[in-house]
Structures are given as structure tokens and as C-alpha cells.
Motif scaffolding. Structure first.
Motif, PDB file in Angstrom:
ATOM      1  N   HIS A   1     -36.897  25.073   5.613  1.00 49.07           N
ATOM      2  CA  HIS A   1     -36.629  23.900   6.447  1.00 49.07           C
ATOM      3  C   HIS A   1     -35.359  23.185   5.999  1.00 49.07           C
ATOM      4  O   HIS A   1     -34.582  22.696   6.831  1.00 49.07           O
ATOM      5  N   ASP A   2     -35.125  23.131   4.710  1.00 49.57           N
ATOM      6  CA  ASP A   2     -33.904  22.482   4.209  1.00 49.57           C
ATOM      7  C   ASP A   2     -32.644  23.203   4.667  1.00 49.57           C
ATOM      8  O   ASP A   2     -31.557  22.600   4.710  1.00 49.57           O
ATOM      9  N   LEU A   3     -32.785  24.496   4.989  1.00 49.94           N
ATOM     10  CA  LEU A   3     -31.647  25.263   5.501  1.00 49.94           C
ATOM     11  C   LEU A   3     -31.489  25.137   7.011  1.00 49.94           C
ATOM     12  O   LEU A   3     -30.580  25.738   7.597  1.00 49.94           O
ATOM     13  N   GLY A   4     -32.375  24.379   7.649  1.00 47.63           N
ATOM     14  CA  GLY A   4     -32.263  24.141   9.081  1.00 47.63           C
ATOM     15  C   GLY A   4     -32.960  25.153   9.955  1.00 47.63           C
ATOM     16  O   GLY A   4     -32.769  25.159  11.180  1.00 47.63           O
ATOM     17  N   ALA A   5     -33.769  26.033   9.375  1.00 40.66           N
ATOM     18  CA  ALA A   5     -34.498  27.040  10.149  1.00 40.66           C
ATOM     19  C   ALA A   5     -35.979  26.708  10.162  1.00 40.66           C
ATOM     20  O   ALA A   5     -36.488  25.995   9.297  1.00 40.66           O
ATOM     21  N   GLU A   6     -36.679  27.248  11.152  1.00 47.85           N
ATOM     22  CA  GLU A   6     -38.128  27.164  11.201  1.00 47.85           C
ATOM     23  C   GLU A   6     -38.732  28.339  10.430  1.00 47.85           C
ATOM     24  O   GLU A   6     -38.038  29.304  10.085  1.00 47.85           O
ATOM     25  N   VAL A   7     -40.042  28.246  10.190  1.00 47.60           N
ATOM     26  CA  VAL A   7     -40.775  29.296   9.480  1.00 47.60           C
ATOM     27  C   VAL A   7     -41.850  29.863  10.398  1.00 47.60           C
ATOM     28  O   VAL A   7     -42.627  29.112  10.997  1.00 47.60           O
ATOM     29  N   SER A   8     -41.874  31.186  10.484  1.00 43.09           N
ATOM     30  CA  SER A   8     -42.960  31.868  11.197  1.00 43.09           C
ATOM     31  C   SER A   8     -43.652  32.825  10.248  1.00 43.09           C
ATOM     32  O   SER A   8     -43.018  33.426   9.374  1.00 43.09           O
ATOM     33  N   CYS A   9     -44.958  32.968  10.412  1.00 43.80           N
ATOM     34  CA  CYS A   9     -45.745  33.888   9.582  1.00 43.80           C
ATOM     35  C   CYS A   9     -46.498  34.878  10.456  1.00 43.80           C
ATOM     36  O   CYS A   9     -47.017  34.523  11.509  1.00 43.80           O
ATOM     37  N   TRP A  10     -46.560  36.106   9.982  1.00 49.02           N
ATOM     38  CA  TRP A  10     -47.314  37.157  10.644  1.00 49.02           C
ATOM     39  C   TRP A  10     -48.198  37.841   9.600  1.00 49.02           C
ATOM     40  O   TRP A  10     -47.914  37.774   8.411  1.00 49.02           O
ATOM     41  N   THR A  11     -49.198  38.559   9.967  1.00 47.88           N
ATOM     42  CA  THR A  11     -50.024  38.407  11.159  1.00 47.88           C
ATOM     43  C   THR A  11     -51.249  37.646  10.684  1.00 47.88           C
ATOM     44  O   THR A  11     -51.985  38.171   9.843  1.00 47.88           O
ATOM     45  N   VAL A  12     -51.449  36.448  11.185  1.00 50.12           N
ATOM     46  CA  VAL A  12     -52.420  35.505  10.640  1.00 50.12           C
ATOM     47  C   VAL A  12     -53.671  35.536  11.514  1.00 50.12           C
ATOM     48  O   VAL A  12     -53.715  34.907  12.573  1.00 50.12           O
ATOM     49  N   ASP A  13     -54.685  36.263  11.066  1.00 48.50           N
ATOM     50  CA  ASP A  13     -55.914  36.393  11.840  1.00 48.50           C
ATOM     51  C   ASP A  13     -57.087  35.622  11.250  1.00 48.50           C
ATOM     52  O   ASP A  13     -58.138  35.529  11.891  1.00 48.50           O
ATOM     53  N   ASP A  14     -56.926  35.088  10.049  1.00 50.01           N
ATOM     54  CA  ASP A  14     -58.008  34.314   9.434  1.00 50.01           C
ATOM     55  C   ASP A  14     -57.819  32.834   9.754  1.00 50.01           C
ATOM     56  O   ASP A  14     -56.777  32.252   9.430  1.00 50.01           O
ATOM     57  N   PRO A  15     -58.805  32.178  10.382  1.00 47.32           N
ATOM     58  CA  PRO A  15     -58.636  30.762  10.751  1.00 47.32           C
ATOM     59  C   PRO A  15     -58.368  29.846   9.566  1.00 47.32           C
ATOM     60  O   PRO A  15     -57.574  28.906   9.669  1.00 47.32           O
ATOM     61  N   ALA A  16     -59.007  30.105   8.429  1.00 50.77           N
ATOM     62  CA  ALA A  16     -58.790  29.247   7.267  1.00 50.77           C
ATOM     63  C   ALA A  16     -57.349  29.339   6.781  1.00 50.77           C
ATOM     64  O   ALA A  16     -56.733  28.334   6.424  1.00 50.77           O
ATOM     65  N   GLN A  17     -56.797  30.553   6.765  1.00 53.26           N
ATOM     66  CA  GLN A  17     -55.403  30.707   6.360  1.00 53.26           C
ATOM     67  C   GLN A  17     -54.479  30.065   7.388  1.00 53.26           C
ATOM     68  O   GLN A  17     -53.459  29.453   7.031  1.00 53.26           O
ATOM     69  N   ALA A  18     -54.818  30.161   8.664  1.00 53.42           N
ATOM     70  CA  ALA A  18     -54.014  29.511   9.701  1.00 53.42           C
ATOM     71  C   ALA A  18     -53.969  28.004   9.492  1.00 53.42           C
ATOM     72  O   ALA A  18     -52.906  27.374   9.595  1.00 53.42           O
ATOM     73  N   ALA A  19     -55.113  27.411   9.187  1.00 51.97           N
ATOM     74  CA  ALA A  19     -55.151  25.971   8.943  1.00 51.97           C
ATOM     75  C   ALA A  19     -54.329  25.605   7.717  1.00 51.97           C
ATOM     76  O   ALA A  19     -53.589  24.614   7.716  1.00 51.97           O
ATOM     77  N   HIS A  20     -54.459  26.412   6.662  1.00 50.79           N
ATOM     78  CA  HIS A  20     -53.685  26.148   5.446  1.00 50.79           C
ATOM     79  C   HIS A  20     -52.184  26.205   5.724  1.00 50.79           C
ATOM     80  O   HIS A  20     -51.422  25.324   5.299  1.00 50.79           O
ATOM     81  N   LEU A  21     -51.733  27.242   6.425  1.00 53.11           N
ATOM     82  CA  LEU A  21     -50.307  27.376   6.715  1.00 53.11           C
ATOM     83  C   LEU A  21     -49.803  26.222   7.567  1.00 53.11           C
ATOM     84  O   LEU A  21     -48.662  25.769   7.420  1.00 53.11           O
ATOM     85  N   THR A  22     -50.659  25.721   8.448  1.00 56.08           N
ATOM     86  CA  THR A  22     -50.288  24.553   9.237  1.00 56.08           C
ATOM     87  C   THR A  22     -50.057  23.343   8.340  1.00 56.08           C
ATOM     88  O   THR A  22     -49.081  22.598   8.504  1.00 56.08           O
ATOM     89  N   THR A  23     -50.929  23.139   7.367  1.00 56.71           N
ATOM     90  CA  THR A  23     -50.812  21.958   6.514  1.00 56.71           C
ATOM     91  C   THR A  23     -49.581  22.004   5.625  1.00 56.71           C
ATOM     92  O   THR A  23     -49.088  20.957   5.202  1.00 56.71           O
ATOM     93  N   ILE A  24     -49.067  23.211   5.305  1.00 53.36           N
ATOM     94  CA  ILE A  24     -47.876  23.276   4.454  1.00 53.36           C
ATOM     95  C   ILE A  24     -46.597  23.341   5.268  1.00 53.36           C
ATOM     96  O   ILE A  24     -45.505  23.484   4.701  1.00 53.36           O
ATOM     97  N   GLY A  25     -46.693  23.247   6.591  1.00 52.18           N
ATOM     98  CA  GLY A  25     -45.498  23.082   7.411  1.00 52.18           C
ATOM     99  C   GLY A  25     -45.015  24.293   8.149  1.00 52.18           C
ATOM    100  O   GLY A  25     -43.920  24.264   8.720  1.00 52.18           O
ATOM    101  N   VAL A  26     -45.773  25.388   8.176  1.00 48.74           N
ATOM    102  CA  VAL A  26     -45.339  26.567   8.924  1.00 48.74           C
ATOM    103  C   VAL A  26     -45.284  26.226  10.412  1.00 48.74           C
ATOM    104  O   VAL A  26     -46.180  25.591  10.962  1.00 48.74           O
ATOM    105  N   ASP A  27     -44.207  26.668  11.072  1.00 45.75           N
ATOM    106  CA  ASP A  27     -43.958  26.273  12.458  1.00 45.75           C
ATOM    107  C   ASP A  27     -44.587  27.196  13.485  1.00 45.75           C
ATOM    108  O   ASP A  27     -44.843  26.781  14.619  1.00 45.75           O
ATOM    109  N   SER A  28     -44.817  28.458  13.097  1.00 46.54           N
ATOM    110  CA  SER A  28     -45.247  29.444  14.080  1.00 46.54           C
ATOM    111  C   SER A  28     -46.148  30.467  13.418  1.00 46.54           C
ATOM    112  O   SER A  28     -45.868  30.916  12.296  1.00 46.54           O
TER     113      SER A  28
END
Length: 501
Positions: A193-220
Motif C-alpha cells: 500500500h505504501d507503494l501505491g498499489a492494491e493487494v490481491s490474494c489467491w485462492t482464498v476458499d476458507d472463510p476464516a482466512q478471508a476474514a483475517h485477510l480483510t482485517t489486515i487490509g487485503v483489497d481483493s
């Protein structure tokens, strides 16, 4: 930096698809299903036919979905048109673009090799679709896209737990940095984010991991489970134990895939550690390095102790990993090895993952949540009434290359009760196999959480019994014997014989 739920994009991986009901990935049906779900971005894969048609297809061949072993590059479009039918066919990229035009949904075009990049860029340009497309995949493919479409939205791949620098992003000027979710932690996200880009993660199929990644700022988040992940993102309620299990299972799956390839292609150079029977390979080291990278990114506050690179349990929750348990078997062509990863908290294993050596599939367990394999819960079956050891198989392991003190006497006592002993060569598999019904009981002469922590949790959560050297139920001290059975009577019977022997 914490992302609000409505800022996290959920991307439908190859559309919304479910092979059992005939909605196959990368088909018009999968794209329409994703649109019906209200998804605002759909990731698809492209390949090129022999006559230069750009089609939606992930694999290099037609075998997995269509039963045809040929490479798509050896097949002409007319032949591709004969596969499937209607909305369940392999579509052209141009057809997918028309399906999404004016819907407000972006088509994320992925490719794992550079070849399709030029033809795909030409299709998008001819369709006037630059405004609702984005691009991800092979770095050289992204270079081709950047040259052909200077204003394209490029998602730059990244493969390290160390975040990219400004110099790393200078050439492609990506809007998004795209990484496997296991590599991404809070510091990583903040650096991108400090470099001005967004972050995307693949392939996130576990809901708990999805929630965690959301809380740390992952955009996609790119996912095969659109509804479950979208609900988790909206709730932002992380099931931390569930997340730990999911990550352990993914790491076990990674180790299983490497083991499968090694069994097919050979193990490579074999070294020894403490003696000629104590083997180690680069495969052991590579798997452990992967585990260390992922655990370090996902659980920076935890310790880790490994078979190959050591470490120290310092009072924090601690992960223990044996990348290949049974390396002597692997080095000698015996297809019976496992993998062990456990999380120990306050002296007790609370998460465990191993590989079933017969099927090379992960077996996982969590405290108070059961043991599972391939979506099925494991449950031990009690022995028939009478002598629980009569007619049974007891499994054990050697102390290196030698029988441990008392093993020969124990075998004689078991034989007198018509019980057979097996020594397969992997302590992890020997213990965890009790949960899967492989033997009625098992005994390991010296407990080590690196090799056995996950297995004893799997046994207990499947309903089996684990005893220490004094016959008490629970986790043995390091270096002491561990006796396990499919039920209390069987474990107790084996413990009594071991004590006498």
C-alpha cells in the motif's frame, strides 16, 4: 491499516462453478452464475488453439474436464466447438467480453505462460473492452500486455513473503500486486500500500482466512466459494482456530503434491545426518522452508521448531514440523512417508495436519473439533469383546535402525496373544493411522512433538486413546513412550504388555 468490509473485492475464480452439477469453470454458464451472484470481477484463464483462436481454458490440455489428452495448442477451434454445448462449452474470449459488456463487472484475464498475451490483447483491443478488463499471470505475459495496452490494469504476480520494492514494480506499474494468500501478512500489505498499489490474494476458499485477510487490509480475494467468502468478508469475524487448521491443511497438501512428484520422478541426492540410516534430502529442506515462510507470514507471534532447521519453543504457541517423516523410505523407493505439522499451545497439540501415505491426502484435526480427511470425519472403531489384541495388528517403529529396548520381548508377548506387529517406517503415519483404522494400536518408544504431535491429536479427536509411559491419558513428555489404541481397553492392554516387556 484495516480495510472496511465493503472495500474488499471478491473475485469469482473461473466464474461460479460446481462440476458435480455440470457448471464447469471458464464456461458461459460459470460467467452467468457469477453475474447472478452480483460479483463485480470474474477471473478467467485463456489459451490459444492451433488456429490462433483465444479461448477460455485453464489447463494446457483438454483432459481434466473434457477427457481429451491433447494440448489445446494442437486442436483447432472447430474441434473445440464440438465439446460441451450451449452455456457449457469452451467459449472464445470475445464471447466472454460480450457477455460482460455493460454489466459493470470486470473480466480479469489470467495466463500462466506468455504465449496467449499478444493474441488476447488484440482481442480486447478489437472489442473495445479495455475499460472493463484487467490482467494477471506470468510476468512475461504481463510485460507483453503492458507494451500492447499501455493503459491496461496489470496485476503483478509476487511469490515471496518479502514484499516488493518500488524498483520491483517500476517496469509493470501494476495497479495490484497479486500473491498466494499464504505469503501475505500485515507488514506485507502495508508495504505494498505504501507503494501505491492494491493487494490481491489467491485462492482464498476458507472463510476464516478471508476474514483475517480483510482485517489486515487485503483489497481483493480470488475464490472458488463466492458466497461463503463474501459472507465472511462482510462479517469480519475471524475463526482463528479454523484459520490455523485451514493453513495447516494447505501446507500438508503442498507437501503431498511434492511427495507425489518425487515418487514419480525420483528423490535426487540423498545425504545423511547422524549416521548412514539417518537420511535427509533437498525435498525435506524445501518443504520445511515453505512451512517456515508461511507460518512466519501468517502467525508472526508464534514460534516454530523444525526437523531440518531447528528452532526453540519459548513459551509462545509453537508449530512443530517434520517435512518428510520416513525419509529412509523415500530415499530407498518405499512409498510410505508422511508429513507432520502441529501447533502446540500450553503443552498440548491444538492443531494437527499429516499426510495419509496411502492416498497422499491431508488428515487434519483441531482440539474439540474432530479429525477429518477428504471432508469426512474420522472415528475409531472399538475392538470386539474379549482380548482386544487377539487377531489385531499393532504398529510400531524402530529406534533409528535398531529395535528399541523391550521391542523383541513385546513382540513375543503379542505373538502369544495372536497379535501381529508391523514396522512401516514413519512414526507419524504409524500413530495417525490408528484414526483411519490401520491397526488396533500403536507404540512409539520416544515421543517428539516434531514427529508425533499432530498424530496424537488426530487419534484423540477421532475417539482413540493416547497413554503416556505411566499409563495416564494425555500428552507424553518428550522422550517418553507413547501408546495409542482405537479404544481405552486396547490401549491399556498394549500398555500393560509394554510395561512388562
Amino acid at each position: 491499516m484495516t480495510r472496511r468490509p465493503n472495500e474488499t473485492r471478491v473475485v469469482a475464480h473461473r466464474g461460479v462453478h460446481s462440476e458435480p452439477d455440470g457448471t464447469w469453470e471458464n464456461t458461459p454458464a460459470a460467467l452467468r452464475a457469477a453475474l447472478a451472484e452480483g460479483v463485480r470481477m470474474i477471473e478467467i484463464d485463456v489459451r490459444v488453439t492451433r488456429d490462433d483462436a483465444v479461448v477460455l481454458l485453464h489447463d494446457a490440455t483438454l483432459e481434466r474436464l473434457w477427457g481429451d489428452p491433447r494440448s489445446i495448442g494442437d486442436v483447432e477451434l472447430a474441434e473445440v466447438r464440438e465439446l460441451g454445448g450451449g452455456d457449457r462449452r469452451i467459449p472464445l474470449l470475445a464471447e466472454a467480453l460480450e457477455l460482460l459488456r455493460d454489466t459493470g463487472t470486470i473480466l480479469l484475464i489470467d495466463m500462466d505462460e506468455p504465449g496467449p498475451a499478444g493474441p488476447a490483447a488484440e482481442v480486447v483491443r478489437d472489442a473495445g473492452a479495455e475499460g472493463f478488463t484487467a490482467w494477471c499471470g506470468h510476468p512475461n505475459a504481463m510485460r507483453t500486455i503492458r507494451a500492447a495496452l499501455p493503459d491496461a490494469q496489470v496485476w503483478q504476480p509476487w511469490y515471496s513473503t518479502e514484499p516488493p520494492t518500488a524498483a520491483d514494480l517500476a517496469e509493470l506499474r501494476p495497479a495490484v500486486v497479486n500473491a498466494n494468500h499464504l505469503l501475505v501478512g500485515r507488514r506485507w500489505v502495508e508495504a505494498v500500500h505504501d507503494l501505491g498499489a492494491e493487494v490481491s490474494c489467491w485462492t482464498v476458499d476458507d472463510p476464516a482466512q478471508a476474514a483475517h485477510l480483510t482485517t489486515i487490509g487485503v483489497d481483493s480475494l480470488t475464490t472458488n466459494r463466492v458466497r461463503a467468502v463474501r459472507d465472511a468478508v462482510a462479517a469480519v469475524a475471524t475463526d482463528e482456530r479454523g484459520r490455523q487448521v485451514a493453513i495447516a491443511a494447505e501446507l500438508a497438501g503442498h507437501a503431498a503434491e511434492i511427495t507425489r512428484r518425487v515418487r514419480q520422478n525420483g528423490v535426487g541426492p540423498v545425504e545423511t545426518k547422524t549416521g548412514p540410516a539417518d537420511h535427509v534430502t533437498e525435498i525435506d529442506r524445501a518443504i520445511e522452508r515453505r512451512v517456515r515462510a508461511v507460518i512466519g507470514a501468517q502467525f508472526p507471534d508464534h514460534a516454530l521448531v523444525g526437523e531440518e532447521y531447528g528452532g526453540a519453543a519459548d513459551g509462545r504457541p509453537c508449530w512443530y514440523v517434520d517435512p518428510i517423516d520416513g525419509t529412509a523410505n523415500l530415499a530407498n523407493g518405499v512409498p510410505w512417508t508422511s508429513f507432520s505439522l502441529s501447533l502446540v499451545d500450553q503443552g498440548r497439540p491444538v492443531v494437527g495436519a499429516v499426510i495419509d501415505p496411502a492416498t497422499l491426502t491431508p488428515v487434519v484435526a483441531a482440539a474439540d473439533r474432530g479429525s477429518w480427511q477428504d471432508g469426512h470425519r474420522l472415528r475409531t472403531s472399538p475392538r470386539p469383546a474379549g482380548d482386544p489384541l487377539a487377531g489385531a495388528v499393532v504398529v510400531t517403529e524402530l529406534a533409528g535402525a535398531r529395535p528399541w529396548p523391550g521391542l523383541t520381548a513385546l513382540m513375543e508377548r503379542l505373538a502369544a496373544r495372536h497379535c501381529t506387529v508391523r514396522i512401516p517406517g514413519s512414526g507419524t503415519a504409524t500413530l495417525s493411522g490408528i484414526a483411519a483404522g490401520r491397526g488396533a494400536a500403536a507404540i512409539i518408544h520416544s515421543y517428539n512433538p516434531i514427529d508425533h504431535g499432530a498424530a496424537i491429536l488426530i487419534i484423540e479427536e477421532a475417539g482413540g486413546t493416547v497413554l503416556d509411559h505411566s499409563g495416564q491419558a494425555g500428552v507424553p513428555a518428550i522422550g517418553e513412550a507413547v501408546i495409542a489404541g482405537c479404544d481405552p481397553a486396547t490401549a491399556r492392554a498394549l500398555w500393560s504388555l509394554w510395561r512388562d516387556a
